[in-house]
Design a protein around this motif. Structure first.
Motif, PDB file in Angstrom:
ATOM      1  N   MET A   1       0.683  -0.816  -0.131  1.00 22.99           N
ATOM      2  CA  MET A   1       0.178  -0.191   0.048  1.00 22.99           C
ATOM      3  C   MET A   1       0.774   1.177  -0.119  1.00 22.99           C
ATOM      4  SD  MET A   1      -2.972   0.724   2.677  1.00 22.99           S
ATOM      5  CE  MET A   1      -3.823   0.075   2.727  1.00 22.99           C
ATOM      6  N   ASP A   2       0.349   2.179  -0.448  1.00 22.96           N
ATOM      7  CA  ASP A   2       1.407   3.589  -0.856  1.00 22.96           C
ATOM      8  C   ASP A   2       1.181   3.829   0.527  1.00 22.96           C
ATOM      9  OD1 ASP A   2       0.706   6.696  -0.964  1.00 22.96           O
ATOM     10  OD2 ASP A   2       1.437   6.191  -2.739  1.00 22.96           O
ATOM     11  N   PRO A   3       2.374   4.377   1.014  1.00 26.39           N
ATOM     12  CA  PRO A   3       2.362   4.825   2.729  1.00 26.39           C
ATOM     13  C   PRO A   3       1.242   5.651   2.890  1.00 26.39           C
ATOM     14  CG  PRO A   3       4.595   4.448   1.329  1.00 26.39           C
ATOM     15  CD  PRO A   3       3.391   4.350   0.530  1.00 26.39           C
ATOM     16  N   LEU A   4       1.613   7.124   2.254  1.00 27.49           N
ATOM     17  CA  LEU A   4       0.094   8.246   2.886  1.00 27.49           C
ATOM     18  C   LEU A   4      -0.879   7.501   2.627  1.00 27.49           C
ATOM     19  CD1 LEU A   4       1.364  11.120   0.429  1.00 27.49           C
ATOM     20  CD2 LEU A   4       0.884  10.791   3.239  1.00 27.49           C
ATOM     21  N   ILE A   5      -1.401   6.801   1.427  1.00 29.77           N
ATOM     22  CA  ILE A   5      -2.735   5.944   1.516  1.00 29.77           C
ATOM     23  C   ILE A   5      -2.633   5.403   3.242  1.00 29.77           C
ATOM     24  CG2 ILE A   5      -4.251   4.404   0.551  1.00 29.77           C
ATOM     25  CD1 ILE A   5      -3.261   5.486  -1.893  1.00 29.77           C
ATOM     26  N   GLU A   6      -1.888   4.936   3.544  1.00 26.76           N
ATOM     27  CA  GLU A   6      -1.825   3.444   5.000  1.00 26.76           C
ATOM     28  C   GLU A   6      -1.671   4.897   5.854  1.00 26.76           C
ATOM     29  OE1 GLU A   6       0.174   0.441   7.089  1.00 26.76           O
ATOM     30  OE2 GLU A   6       0.496   1.194   5.107  1.00 26.76           O
ATOM     31  N   LEU A   7      -1.293   5.811   6.311  1.00 28.26           N
ATOM     32  CA  LEU A   7      -1.123   6.263   6.861  1.00 28.26           C
ATOM     33  C   LEU A   7      -2.561   7.218   7.063  1.00 28.26           C
ATOM     34  CD1 LEU A   7       0.016   8.241   8.887  1.00 28.26           C
ATOM     35  CD2 LEU A   7       0.816   9.925   7.678  1.00 28.26           C
ATOM     36  N   ARG A   8      -2.943   7.651   5.670  1.00 26.95           N
ATOM     37  CA  ARG A   8      -4.555   8.189   5.905  1.00 26.95           C
ATOM     38  C   ARG A   8      -5.299   7.079   6.606  1.00 26.95           C
ATOM     39  NH1 ARG A   8      -5.499   8.647  -0.144  1.00 26.95           N
ATOM     40  NH2 ARG A   8      -4.157  10.514   0.117  1.00 26.95           N
ATOM     41  N   THR A   9      -5.390   6.356   6.349  1.00 25.14           N
ATOM     42  CA  THR A   9      -6.493   5.282   6.613  1.00 25.14           C
ATOM     43  C   THR A   9      -6.050   4.792   8.064  1.00 25.14           C
ATOM     44  OG1 THR A   9      -6.095   3.423   4.338  1.00 25.14           O
ATOM     45  CG2 THR A   9      -7.002   2.385   6.513  1.00 25.14           C
ATOM     46  N   LEU A  10      -5.116   4.947   8.632  1.00 30.49           N
ATOM     47  CA  LEU A  10      -4.552   4.411   9.548  1.00 30.49           C
ATOM     48  C   LEU A  10      -5.177   5.713  11.177  1.00 30.49           C
ATOM     49  CD1 LEU A  10      -1.361   2.760   9.535  1.00 30.49           C
ATOM     50  CD2 LEU A  10      -3.292   1.728  10.549  1.00 30.49           C
ATOM     51  N   ILE A  11      -5.532   6.945  10.084  1.00 34.79           N
ATOM     52  CA  ILE A  11      -4.988   8.239  11.172  1.00 34.79           C
ATOM     53  C   ILE A  11      -7.495   8.084  10.957  1.00 34.79           C
ATOM     54  CG2 ILE A  11      -5.728  10.332  11.176  1.00 34.79           C
ATOM     55  CD1 ILE A  11      -2.834  10.479   9.829  1.00 34.79           C
ATOM     56  N   GLY A  12      -7.785   7.696   9.981  1.00 33.27           N
ATOM     57  CA  GLY A  12      -9.293   7.516   9.929  1.00 33.27           C
ATOM     58  C   GLY A  12      -9.604   6.552  10.761  1.00 33.27           C
ATOM     59  N   ARG A  13      -9.094   5.591  11.295  1.00 33.77           N
ATOM     60  CA  ARG A  13      -9.430   4.462  11.853  1.00 33.77           C
ATOM     61  C   ARG A  13      -9.386   4.658  13.489  1.00 33.77           C
ATOM     62  NH1 ARG A  13      -5.808  -0.761  10.436  1.00 33.77           N
ATOM     63  NH2 ARG A  13      -7.301   0.305   8.602  1.00 33.77           N
ATOM     64  N   TYR A  14      -8.403   5.612  13.704  1.00 26.09           N
ATOM     65  CA  TYR A  14      -8.465   5.712  15.540  1.00 26.09           C
ATOM     66  C   TYR A  14      -8.411   7.655  15.495  1.00 26.09           C
ATOM     67  CZ  TYR A  14      -6.226   0.952  15.143  1.00 26.09           C
ATOM     68  OH  TYR A  14      -6.101  -0.156  15.205  1.00 26.09           O
ATOM     69  N   VAL A 138       6.989   6.472  10.218  1.00 18.11           N
ATOM     70  CA  VAL A 138       6.124   7.267  10.744  1.00 18.11           C
ATOM     71  C   VAL A 138       5.043   6.661  10.581  1.00 18.11           C
ATOM     72  CG1 VAL A 138       3.994   8.409  10.153  1.00 18.11           C
ATOM     73  CG2 VAL A 138       6.659   9.497  10.217  1.00 18.11           C
ATOM     74  N   ILE A 139       4.920   5.324   9.320  1.00 16.41           N
ATOM     75  CA  ILE A 139       3.102   4.694   9.459  1.00 16.41           C
ATOM     76  C   ILE A 139       4.358   3.279  10.340  1.00 16.41           C
ATOM     77  CG2 ILE A 139       2.397   2.072   8.078  1.00 16.41           C
ATOM     78  CD1 ILE A 139       2.228   5.352   6.726  1.00 16.41           C
ATOM     79  N   ARG A 140       5.278   2.556  10.509  1.00 11.30           N
ATOM     80  CA  ARG A 140       5.206   1.473  11.645  1.00 11.30           C
ATOM     81  C   ARG A 140       5.007   1.886  12.807  1.00 11.30           C
ATOM     82  NH1 ARG A 140      10.880   1.699  12.093  1.00 11.30           N
ATOM     83  NH2 ARG A 140      11.782   1.778  10.227  1.00 11.30           N
ATOM     84  N   LEU A 141       5.240   2.803  12.918  1.00  8.72           N
ATOM     85  CA  LEU A 141       4.477   3.816  14.615  1.00  8.72           C
ATOM     86  C   LEU A 141       2.914   3.600  14.704  1.00  8.72           C
ATOM     87  CD1 LEU A 141       5.660   4.767  17.503  1.00  8.72           C
ATOM     88  CD2 LEU A 141       5.443   7.495  16.210  1.00  8.72           C
ATOM     89  N   MET A 142       2.363   3.940  13.847  1.00  7.78           N
ATOM     90  CA  MET A 142       1.164   4.101  13.502  1.00  7.78           C
ATOM     91  C   MET A 142       0.556   3.017  13.776  1.00  7.78           C
ATOM     92  SD  MET A 142      -0.472   7.232  13.184  1.00  7.78           S
ATOM     93  CE  MET A 142      -1.822   6.679  12.669  1.00  7.78           C
ATOM     94  N   ARG A 143       1.270   1.824  13.191  1.00  3.90           N
ATOM     95  CA  ARG A 143       0.447   0.685  13.057  1.00  3.90           C
ATOM     96  C   ARG A 143       0.609  -0.764  14.375  1.00  3.90           C
ATOM     97  NH1 ARG A 143       4.697  -1.472   7.998  1.00  3.90           N
ATOM     98  NH2 ARG A 143       2.950  -0.624   6.789  1.00  3.90           N
ATOM     99  N   LEU A 144       1.545   0.644  15.224  1.00  3.55           N
ATOM    100  CA  LEU A 144       1.534  -0.483  16.397  1.00  3.55           C
ATOM    101  C   LEU A 144      -0.141  -0.199  16.913  1.00  3.55           C
ATOM    102  CD1 LEU A 144       5.475   0.707  17.694  1.00  3.55           C
ATOM    103  CD2 LEU A 144       4.116  -1.363  16.774  1.00  3.55           C
ATOM    104  N   LEU A 145      -0.502   1.348  16.840  1.00  4.35           N
ATOM    105  CA  LEU A 145      -2.055   1.701  17.569  1.00  4.35           C
ATOM    106  C   LEU A 145      -3.024  -0.351  17.202  1.00  4.35           C
ATOM    107  CD1 LEU A 145      -2.331   4.942  16.306  1.00  4.35           C
ATOM    108  CD2 LEU A 145      -1.823   4.163  18.757  1.00  4.35           C
ATOM    109  N   GLU A 146      -2.271  -0.493  16.495  1.00  4.19           N
ATOM    110  CA  GLU A 146      -3.271  -2.224  15.917  1.00  4.19           C
ATOM    111  C   GLU A 146      -2.142  -3.349  16.589  1.00  4.19           C
ATOM    112  OE1 GLU A 146      -2.144  -2.790  11.611  1.00  4.19           O
ATOM    113  OE2 GLU A 146      -3.701  -1.684  11.504  1.00  4.19           O
ATOM    114  N   ARG A 147      -1.731  -3.312  17.860  1.00  2.00           N
ATOM    115  CA  ARG A 147      -0.756  -4.348  18.814  1.00  2.00           C
ATOM    116  C   ARG A 147      -0.236  -3.718  19.598  1.00  2.00           C
ATOM    117  NH1 ARG A 147       2.802  -7.772  14.704  1.00  2.00           N
ATOM    118  NH2 ARG A 147       2.772  -9.303  16.541  1.00  2.00           N
ATOM    119  N   PRO A 148      -1.901  -3.092  20.744  1.00  2.00           N
ATOM    120  CA  PRO A 148      -0.818  -2.513  21.766  1.00  2.00           C
ATOM    121  C   PRO A 148       0.102  -2.787  23.143  1.00  2.00           C
ATOM    122  CG  PRO A 148      -3.363  -2.378  21.718  1.00  2.00           C
ATOM    123  CD  PRO A 148      -2.126  -3.337  20.626  1.00  2.00           C
TER     124      PRO A 148
END
Length: 299
Positions: A1-14, A138-148
């Motif tokens: 996935m494009d990094p900005l799209i993934e960042l957008r998706t993760l921010i929208g989710r959380y 930045v993306i790796r830090l955001m992904r951690l929201l899925e794995r507290p």
């Protein structure tokens, strides 16, 4: 996935509500706005802001800084700024990643890097082009929201890499100045801290200069280069921001709020409040309580 799209998706989710969404990752918050906002005077604290969707504007004095998915914002000292979300909609809301800068971590990282504090003064705010090297941690830090459960171990590693990438960027010298105790920016930061702690009392420039270990003339020159205002103008901004908080959060009346932050004349307080916020205290408070703009008081 494009990094900005993934960042957008993760921010929208959380961050599915309006405004600022704190997260379980230390120093990380997310921001969402479903419509543009009016220009708002607030204080930006040292932080990295990356926009995943939409656009925001920060005005420091007469200088305008726009940032969007192509550019990120770095703030190095507490600055009174006029901020405005200028591109957002229900279908495509403004989405932003905000990481508070950990100054001790920056200082520790600098010990492992060649010392290069840079030279000269620069504003305490800068906009740079986003790079894949910065987006990756930045993306790796955001992904951690899925794995507290992984946050205590892996979040410091991702944050350290983010700081490292920032130190290597065009404005890396500015960030180095934050962490170096003997730097000019650190001296200005001490002056800012003193003013914020003592904003309600009158002060002489010589007092603040001693706190910063600078001469009064040097403090005035370098303070204005970093903040785009004089120490007295900075104090006024801090006073009015605190008065606004008292009126909104604690339901203080205008006269009480004005006296609490150091104003002796209610008319002067009302006049300067209106000049900064565009309306007298009572009308400004009513307007904010009737709108969602208050949620966007932080970058």
């Amino acid at each position: 996935m494009d990094p900005l799209i993934e960042l957008r998706t993760l921010i929208g989710r959380y961050c599915d509500g309006e405004g600022i969404c704190p997260t379980v990752v230390p120093r990380l918050s997310l921001i969402r706005a479903s419509q543009p906002t009016e220009p708002r005077a607030t204080v930006y604290e040292p932080a990295l802001c990356i926009v995943a969707q939409g656009r925001k504007r920060a005005m420091l004095g007469a200088t305008i800084f726009d940032y969007d998915p192509a550019k990120y914002l770095v703030v190095s000292v507490d600055l009174p700024i006029v901020g405005q979300v200028v591109e957002a909609s229900e279908a495509e809301p403004f989405l932003c990643f905000r990481l508070e800068l950990d100054v001790p971590a920056l200082a520790a990282l600098l010990l492992e890097m060649p010392r290069d504090a840079g030279s000269g003064d620069s504003a305490g705010l800068a906009v740079n082009a986003i790079t894949p090297d910065l987006l990756d941690p930045v993306i790796r830090l955001m992904r951690l929201l899925e794995r507290p459960a992984d946050i205590p171990i892996l979040a410091p590693l991702a944050e350290r890499e983010i700081l490292y990438r920032l130190l290597l960027c065009e404005q890396g010298a500015l960030l180095r100045q934050i962490a170096l105790a003997d730097s000019r920016l650190s001296q200005i930061n001490r002056a800012i801290g003193w003013i914020k702690r003592n904003y309600a009392a009158p002060f002489r420039i010589e007092t603040v200069a001693r706190e910063a270990n600078m001469s009064p003339s040097s403090l005035h020159h370098h303070f204005k280069a970093v903040t785009a205002m004089s120490p007295l103008q900075y104090q006024k901004q801090v006073r009015l921001q605190e008065a606004r908080r008292l009126i909104l959060a604690e339901r203080a009346d205008a006269a009480t709020a004005g006296f609490a932050v150091g104003y002796e004349s209610p008319s002067q307080f009302s006049r300067e409040y209106r000049r900064l916020f565009g309306a007298p205290p009572v009308r400004d408070a009513a307007r904010l309580r009737m709108s969602s703009e208050l949620a966007f008081s932080v970058a």
